[in-house]
Design an enzyme around this catalytic site. Structure first.
Site, PDB file in Angstrom:
ATOM      1  CB  ALA A 104      48.295 -74.215  38.037  1.00  0.00           C
ATOM      2  N   GLY A 141      50.837 -78.494  36.593  1.00  0.00           N
ATOM      3  CA  GLY A 141      51.808 -77.930  37.544  1.00  0.00           C
ATOM      4  C   GLY A 141      52.313 -78.951  38.555  1.00  0.00           C
ATOM      5  CD  GLU A 183      54.387 -77.236  34.370  1.00  0.00           C
ATOM      6  OE1 GLU A 183      53.380 -76.873  35.017  1.00  0.00           O
ATOM      7  OE2 GLU A 183      54.831 -76.613  33.400  1.00  0.00           O
ATOM      8  CD  GLU A 233      49.737 -78.118  31.671  1.00  0.00           C
ATOM      9  OE1 GLU A 233      49.760 -79.205  31.053  1.00  0.00           O
ATOM     10  OE2 GLU A 233      50.409 -77.902  32.692  1.00  0.00           O
TER      11      GLU A 233
HETATM   12  C1  HXC Z   1      41.460 -76.539  40.973  1.00  0.00           C
HETATM   13  C2  HXC Z   1      40.930 -78.743  41.181  1.00  0.00           C
HETATM   14  C3  HXC Z   1      42.015 -79.108  40.339  1.00  0.00           C
HETATM   15  C4  HXC Z   1      42.830 -78.067  39.827  1.00  0.00           C
HETATM   16  C5  HXC Z   1      40.991 -80.899  40.941  1.00  0.00           C
HETATM   17  N1  HXC Z   1      40.345 -79.894  41.530  1.00  0.00           N
HETATM   18  N2  HXC Z   1      42.003 -80.462  40.205  1.00  0.00           N
HETATM   19  N3  HXC Z   1      40.679 -77.481  41.489  1.00  0.00           N
HETATM   20  N4  HXC Z   1      42.505 -76.810  40.167  1.00  0.00           N
HETATM   21  N5  HXC Z   1      43.872 -78.311  39.044  1.00  0.00           N
HETATM   22  C6  HXC Z   1      39.174 -79.971  42.410  1.00  0.00           C
HETATM   23  C7  HXC Z   1      37.910 -80.293  41.638  1.00  0.00           C
HETATM   24  O1  HXC Z   1      37.378 -79.122  41.063  1.00  0.00           O
HETATM   25  C8  HXC Z   1      37.032 -80.841  42.720  1.00  0.00           C
HETATM   26  O2  HXC Z   1      36.533 -79.787  43.488  1.00  0.00           O
HETATM   27  C9  HXC Z   1      38.021 -81.603  43.606  1.00  0.00           C
HETATM   28  O3  HXC Z   1      39.311 -81.050  43.312  1.00  0.00           O
HETATM   29  C10 HXC Z   1      38.050 -83.087  43.309  1.00  0.00           C
HETATM   30  O4  HXC Z   1      38.272 -83.248  41.935  1.00  0.00           O
HETATM   31  P1  HXC Z   1      37.304 -84.152  40.988  1.00  0.00           P
HETATM   32  O5  HXC Z   1      37.480 -83.645  39.616  1.00  0.00           O
HETATM   33  O6  HXC Z   1      35.951 -84.189  41.537  1.00  0.00           O
HETATM   34  O7  HXC Z   1      37.980 -85.574  41.174  1.00  0.00           O
HETATM   35  P2  HXC Z   1      38.023 -86.778  40.114  1.00  0.00           P
HETATM   36  O8  HXC Z   1      36.709 -86.908  39.409  1.00  0.00           O
HETATM   37  O9  HXC Z   1      38.554 -87.963  40.865  1.00  0.00           O
HETATM   38  O10 HXC Z   1      39.084 -86.322  39.019  1.00  0.00           O
HETATM   39  C11 HXC Z   1      40.425 -86.142  39.402  1.00  0.00           C
HETATM   40  C12 HXC Z   1      41.157 -85.407  38.256  1.00  0.00           C
HETATM   41  C13 HXC Z   1      40.397 -84.117  37.906  1.00  0.00           C
HETATM   42  C14 HXC Z   1      41.263 -86.318  37.036  1.00  0.00           C
HETATM   43  C15 HXC Z   1      42.589 -85.107  38.769  1.00  0.00           C
HETATM   44  O11 HXC Z   1      40.155 -83.398  39.126  1.00  0.00           O
HETATM   45  C16 HXC Z   1      41.115 -83.218  36.958  1.00  0.00           C
HETATM   46  O12 HXC Z   1      41.158 -83.458  35.770  1.00  0.00           O
HETATM   47  N6  HXC Z   1      41.683 -82.116  37.500  1.00  0.00           N
HETATM   48  C17 HXC Z   1      42.325 -81.101  36.684  1.00  0.00           C
HETATM   49  C18 HXC Z   1      43.682 -81.546  36.263  1.00  0.00           C
HETATM   50  C19 HXC Z   1      44.354 -80.530  35.370  1.00  0.00           C
HETATM   51  O13 HXC Z   1      43.809 -80.186  34.305  1.00  0.00           O
HETATM   52  N7  HXC Z   1      45.515 -80.045  35.773  1.00  0.00           N
HETATM   53  C20 HXC Z   1      46.273 -79.032  35.020  1.00  0.00           C
HETATM   54  C21 HXC Z   1      45.862 -77.657  35.442  1.00  0.00           C
HETATM   55  S1  HXC Z   1      46.635 -76.439  34.442  1.00  0.00           S
HETATM   56  P3  HXC Z   1      34.979 -79.765  43.998  1.00  0.00           P
HETATM   57  O14 HXC Z   1      34.878 -78.444  44.696  1.00  0.00           O
HETATM   58  O15 HXC Z   1      34.119 -79.925  42.783  1.00  0.00           O
HETATM   59  O16 HXC Z   1      34.908 -80.947  44.921  1.00  0.00           O
HETATM   60  C22 HXC Z   1      48.181 -76.301  35.033  1.00  0.00           C
HETATM   61  C23 HXC Z   1      49.025 -75.240  34.369  1.00  0.00           C
HETATM   62  C24 HXC Z   1      50.327 -74.968  35.100  1.00  0.00           C
HETATM   63  O17 HXC Z   1      48.601 -76.967  35.918  1.00  0.00           O
HETATM   64  C25 HXC Z   1      50.988 -73.709  34.635  1.00  0.00           C
HETATM   65  C26 HXC Z   1      50.324 -72.452  35.033  1.00  0.00           C
HETATM   66  C27 HXC Z   1      51.069 -71.190  34.628  1.00  0.00           C
END
Ligand code: HXC
Length: 260
Positions: free
Chosen positions: A66, A111, A114, A134
């Site tokens: 998400a 997400g 999911e 998460e």
């Molecule tokens: C918003 C995101 C994102 C996310 C990545 N980006 N994941 N933006 N939401 N979930 C964005 C980064 O901010 C970055 O933007 C660009 O995408 C590239 O990501 P990087 O981090 O620079 O890439 P990298 O170093 O290769 O790392 C990849 C990654 C990392 C390991 C996937 O991006 C990461 O950990 N992302 C978050 C994953 C996560 O925690 N997902 C769960 C979310 S909570 P910029 O602008 O800086 O280039 C969830 C809850 C669901 O899903 C239920 C809700 C009710």
């Protein structure tokens, strides 16, 4: 339908839905979730549709979760509403009348994992990564992950992934039963299309009822689920597919089924 975050291509019975926010690694914001609902509502009207493939734009991510930036400022009520919207999307996919395949082409986190789990079949490219991170963000999965992950891979392995937030690679996901198969990135979409080409040869009514029997049955106790199976099995005998399928077998020829 005008969509900002999704591509939906339909050709010869197969729809490919691509989450298209590569700069944010295809993260799901509210608009993307609403577009997914609209897209599946439209696909439901295509009679000849055999099945759907969901994938992510680019070669790095399926869906990295998400959208964290969009969630950051939410309060408890808005957080709950966002979770409910995502849950509705996952349920729409899970109960969709045609098979839905996740073509996991990279990160499938939070997400994104999911979303993959709501699909009927998951095929992963070798570079795919899965996880429910998460807890790293101070939240829990909100699109059904706490429920679908243990149902798919068992409570112990699911809790390990959920409580550590650790990422696993495609081979480990395969070992855990989280994905059906691991293929090269080049083979990913062709392989998913092959699966649907195989489905296309079968009786469309039986495909629909078979998915329904499994999906609805998994939520019932075994006696109710078997009664439901008997009802759906009986229903098959009211279809032209059953007449054609069994007649073709007895006449030693390939069955010619109707539209999917
Ligand atoms: C918003 C995101 C994102 C996310 C990545 N980006 N994941 N933006 N939401 N979930 C964005 C980064 O901010 C970055 O933007 C660009 O995408 C590239 O990501 P990087 O981090 O620079 O890439 P990298 O170093 O290769 O790392 C990849 C990654 C990392 C390991 C996937 O991006 C990461 O950990 N992302 C978050 C994953 C996560 O925690 N997902 C769960 C979310 S909570 P910029 O602008 O800086 O280039 C969830 C809850 C669901 O899903 C239920 C809700 C009710």
């Amino acid at each position: 339908m005008q969509m900002n975050n999704l591509l939906c291509e339909y050709e010869e019975g197969v729809a490919v839905v691509t989450v298209n926010r590569p700069k944010a690694l295809n993260a799901l914001n509210r608009e993307t979730l609403e577009e997914l609902l609209g897209c599946f509502a439209e696909l439901a009207t295509i009679r000849e549709l055999v099945g759907v493939i969901i994938t992510g734009a680019g070669d790095k991510a399926f869906v990295a979760g998400a959208d964290i930036a969009a969630m950051q400022g939410l309060d408890a009520l808005a957080g709950r509403a966002f979770g409910l919207l995502g849950q509705r999307v996952m349920r729409t996919i899970e109960t969709f009348a045609k098979p839905v395949i996740a073509a996991v082409n990279g990160f499938a986190l939070g997400g994104g994992c999911e979303l993959a789990m709501a699909c009927d079949i998951r095929i992963a490219a070798v570079n795919a990564r899965f996880g429910q991170p998460e807890v790293n963000l101070g939240v829990i999965p909100g699109f059904g992950g706490t429920q679908r992950l243990p149902r798919l891979i068992g409570v112990g392995p699911a809790l390990e992934l959920l409580l550590t937030g650790d990422m696993i690679d495609a081979d480990e996901a395969y070992r855990l039963g989280l994905v059906n198969r691991v293929v090269t990135p080049e083979q990913l979409l062709p392989h998913c299309r092959e699966i649907l080409a195989n489905v296309a040869k079968k009786g469309p009514i039986s495909i629909k009822l078979c998915k329904e029997a499994v999906r609805a049955g998994m939520e019932l106790d075994i006696d109710s689920a078997c009664r439901q199976e008997a009802d759906l099995f009986g229903l098959c005998f009211a279809s032209a597919d059953q007449k054609e399928g069994m007649q073709a077998f007895l006449e030693k020829r390939a069955a010619m089924f109707g539209d999917h």
